[in-house]
Design a protein around this motif. Structure first.
Motif, short mmCIF file in Angstrom:
data_model
loop_
_atom_site.label_atom_id
_atom_site.label_comp_id
_atom_site.label_asym_id
_atom_site.label_seq_id
_atom_site.Cartn_x
_atom_site.Cartn_y
_atom_site.Cartn_z
N VAL A 269 46.47 34.84 78.57
CA VAL A 269 46.87 36.17 79.02
C VAL A 269 46.70 37.14 77.85
O VAL A 269 47.22 36.91 76.76
CB VAL A 269 48.36 36.16 79.47
N PRO A 270 45.89 38.20 78.01
CA PRO A 270 45.28 38.68 79.24
C PRO A 270 43.83 38.24 79.45
O PRO A 270 43.19 38.72 80.41
CB PRO A 270 45.34 40.19 79.05
N GLU A 271 43.29 37.36 78.61
CA GLU A 271 41.86 37.03 78.69
C GLU A 271 41.49 36.47 80.07
O GLU A 271 40.52 36.91 80.70
CB GLU A 271 41.49 36.03 77.59
N ASP A 272 42.25 35.47 80.54
CA ASP A 272 41.95 34.85 81.84
C ASP A 272 42.60 35.60 82.99
O ASP A 272 42.01 35.71 84.07
CB ASP A 272 42.41 33.39 81.86
N VAL A 273 43.80 36.06 82.77
CA VAL A 273 44.53 36.78 83.83
C VAL A 273 45.43 37.84 83.19
O VAL A 273 46.11 37.58 82.20
CB VAL A 273 45.37 35.81 84.71
N ALA A 274 45.39 39.03 83.74
CA ALA A 274 46.27 40.11 83.29
C ALA A 274 47.54 40.08 84.13
O ALA A 274 47.50 39.83 85.33
CB ALA A 274 45.57 41.47 83.46
N VAL A 275 48.68 40.33 83.48
CA VAL A 275 49.98 40.26 84.15
C VAL A 275 50.70 41.60 84.03
O VAL A 275 50.80 42.16 82.94
CB VAL A 275 50.85 39.14 83.55
N VAL A 276 51.22 42.08 85.17
CA VAL A 276 51.99 43.33 85.19
C VAL A 276 53.33 43.07 85.87
O VAL A 276 53.40 42.44 86.92
CB VAL A 276 51.23 44.44 85.97
N GLY A 277 54.40 43.56 85.25
CA GLY A 277 55.73 43.45 85.84
C GLY A 277 56.23 44.80 86.31
O GLY A 277 55.45 45.72 86.54
N ALA A 326 56.25 54.89 86.45
CA ALA A 326 55.29 55.21 85.39
C ALA A 326 54.83 53.91 84.73
O ALA A 326 55.63 53.01 84.47
CB ALA A 326 55.93 56.13 84.34
N LEU A 327 53.53 53.81 84.47
CA LEU A 327 52.96 52.61 83.84
C LEU A 327 53.26 52.59 82.35
O LEU A 327 53.12 53.59 81.65
CB LEU A 327 51.45 52.57 84.06
N VAL A 328 53.70 51.42 81.86
CA VAL A 328 53.87 51.19 80.42
C VAL A 328 52.91 50.05 80.03
O VAL A 328 53.16 48.89 80.34
CB VAL A 328 55.33 50.80 80.09
N ARG A 329 51.82 50.42 79.38
CA ARG A 329 50.79 49.42 79.07
C ARG A 329 51.11 48.69 77.78
O ARG A 329 51.38 49.31 76.75
CB ARG A 329 49.41 50.07 78.97
N ARG A 330 51.05 47.35 77.84
CA ARG A 330 51.27 46.51 76.66
C ARG A 330 50.22 45.39 76.63
O ARG A 330 49.20 45.47 77.30
CB ARG A 330 52.71 45.95 76.67
N GLY A 331 50.51 44.34 75.89
CA GLY A 331 49.51 43.32 75.61
C GLY A 331 49.11 42.40 76.74
O GLY A 331 48.05 41.76 76.69
N SER A 332 49.92 42.30 77.80
CA SER A 332 49.63 41.32 78.85
C SER A 332 48.51 41.76 79.79
O SER A 332 48.09 41.01 80.67
CB SER A 332 50.88 41.01 79.66
N SER A 333 48.01 43.00 79.60
CA SER A 333 46.91 43.45 80.47
C SER A 333 45.86 44.22 79.67
O SER A 333 45.01 44.86 80.23
CB SER A 333 47.45 44.33 81.59
#
Length: 333
Positions: A269-277, A326-333
């Motif tokens: 993560v995130p190379e194979d799959v991106a994760v959003v909570g 509102a989107l908060v972008r971090r390392g999992s995507s």
């Protein structure tokens, strides 16, 4: 051996022990400001009530006052995540300042009108619905006829006879899916919690993600998961077979479980799959990788409490601000 029932302590018992009238007991325990009671008498009444373990009868007090200060919040326990539970706790504290008591009602009902009848039996002063779909026009009518003056709901559209706080769960799904697509993901999963009560919120989030897929080249697949690490591991072990490269995991708590399970199974993560909570909990930023999430900012609890109090007092209040995700972008995507 059955225990012999103990006779209930009454205000008359308190009055006898304190050497005052029942009316004086009522003035003291209900904190009635119109009737002046000396501090010495007040202390005697409070001491007598404490000695006898007397608790005032809320229903009788409401009948005398002509109004109930109970604020009822329909909510399944499983539907209350950390964000909502913290907000409700703050709301409870704020409502106490107005002499109100907050109660969560977790009953199961086949339709909103049946639910409203059950809530109306408690004769609350206010009903606050976190799920706007539970307050239809018919339900609002039932509650209004029962004397409930304050009706408030978080809902995507204004509800007749209800103070509506604008909030659309579909918008949450749209934001998550748009971000995943913009990040180059094309085969999206939307996590659907197995716990009772969450489908009310998860279904519109899925619909929002599907609306993004309908206007892009992405596909959306709903996947089920319970709120246990075992369930997350089971899903993670089948991830390669599902061939999915992005997932909106309902909220940060489910996302954290799935993120850990995916990494343990060798899914990068995130190379194979991106994760959003969703919810932007404090722990989201502490995940490794840190969790991309959707932040939700409900109106301050103090503002909602003041509006509920005003509705109970006057039947009207000023509009409240809505919830804009509102989107908060971090390392999992």
């Amino acid at each position: 051996m059955a225990r012999k029932p103990v006779a209930a302590v009454t205000s008359a018992d308190v009055a006898r022990l304190a050497g005052v009238s029942r009316a004086t007991v009522s003035f003291v325990l209900n904190n009635t400001q119109v009737h002046r009671v000396s501090e010495t008498t007040r202390a005697k009444v409070l001491a007598a009530a404490d000695t006898l373990g007397y608790v005032p009868h809320a229903a009788a007090r409401s009948l005398r006052a002509g109004r109930n200060n109970l604020v009822l919040i329909p909510a399944a326990v499983s539907a209350i995540g950390r964000l909502v539970s913290g907000w409700i706790d703050d709301l409870h504290t704020e409502l106490e300042q107005y002499g109100c008591t907050t109660v969560l009602h977790a009953g199961r009902f086949p339709d909103p009108v049946t639910a409203a009848r059950a809530w109306a039996e408690l004769r609350p002063g206010a009903v606050l619905a976190l799920d706007g779909s539970s307050l239809t026009a018919g339900a609002a009518d039932v509650l209004g006829r029962a004397g409930v003056r304050a009706l408030m709901a978080f809902a995507p559209q204004p509800l007749e006879g209800v103070c509506t706080v604008a909030f659309d769960d579909q918008r949450v799904g749209v934001l998550a899916a748009e971000h995943l697509v913009a990040s180059g993901r094309r085969r999206l999963a939307v996590l659907m919690p197995r716990e009772r009560g969450l489908s009310t919120f998860a279904a519109p989030r899925l619909a929002g993600a599907r609306s993004v897929a309908a206007r892009t080249v992405a596909t959306v697949t709903p996947v089920e998961m319970g709120y246990t690490f075992a369930s997350a591991v089971e899903l993670a072990r089948s991830w390669a077979l599902r061939d999915l490269d992005g997932v909106f995991a309902y909220n940060d708590e489910y996302a954290a479980l799935l993120l850990r399970a995916l990494l343990d199974e060798g899914v990068e993560v995130p190379e194979d799959v991106a994760v959003v909570g969703c919810d932007d909990l404090v722990t989201a930023a502490l995940q490794r990788p840190s969790l991309t999430t959707i932040r939700l900012d409900p109106p301050p609890a103090a503002q909602v409490a003041a509006a509920l109090h005003e509705l109970m007092e006057n039947g009207t209040t000023a509009p409240l601000p809505g919830v804009e995700p509102a989107l908060v972008r971090r390392g999992s995507s």
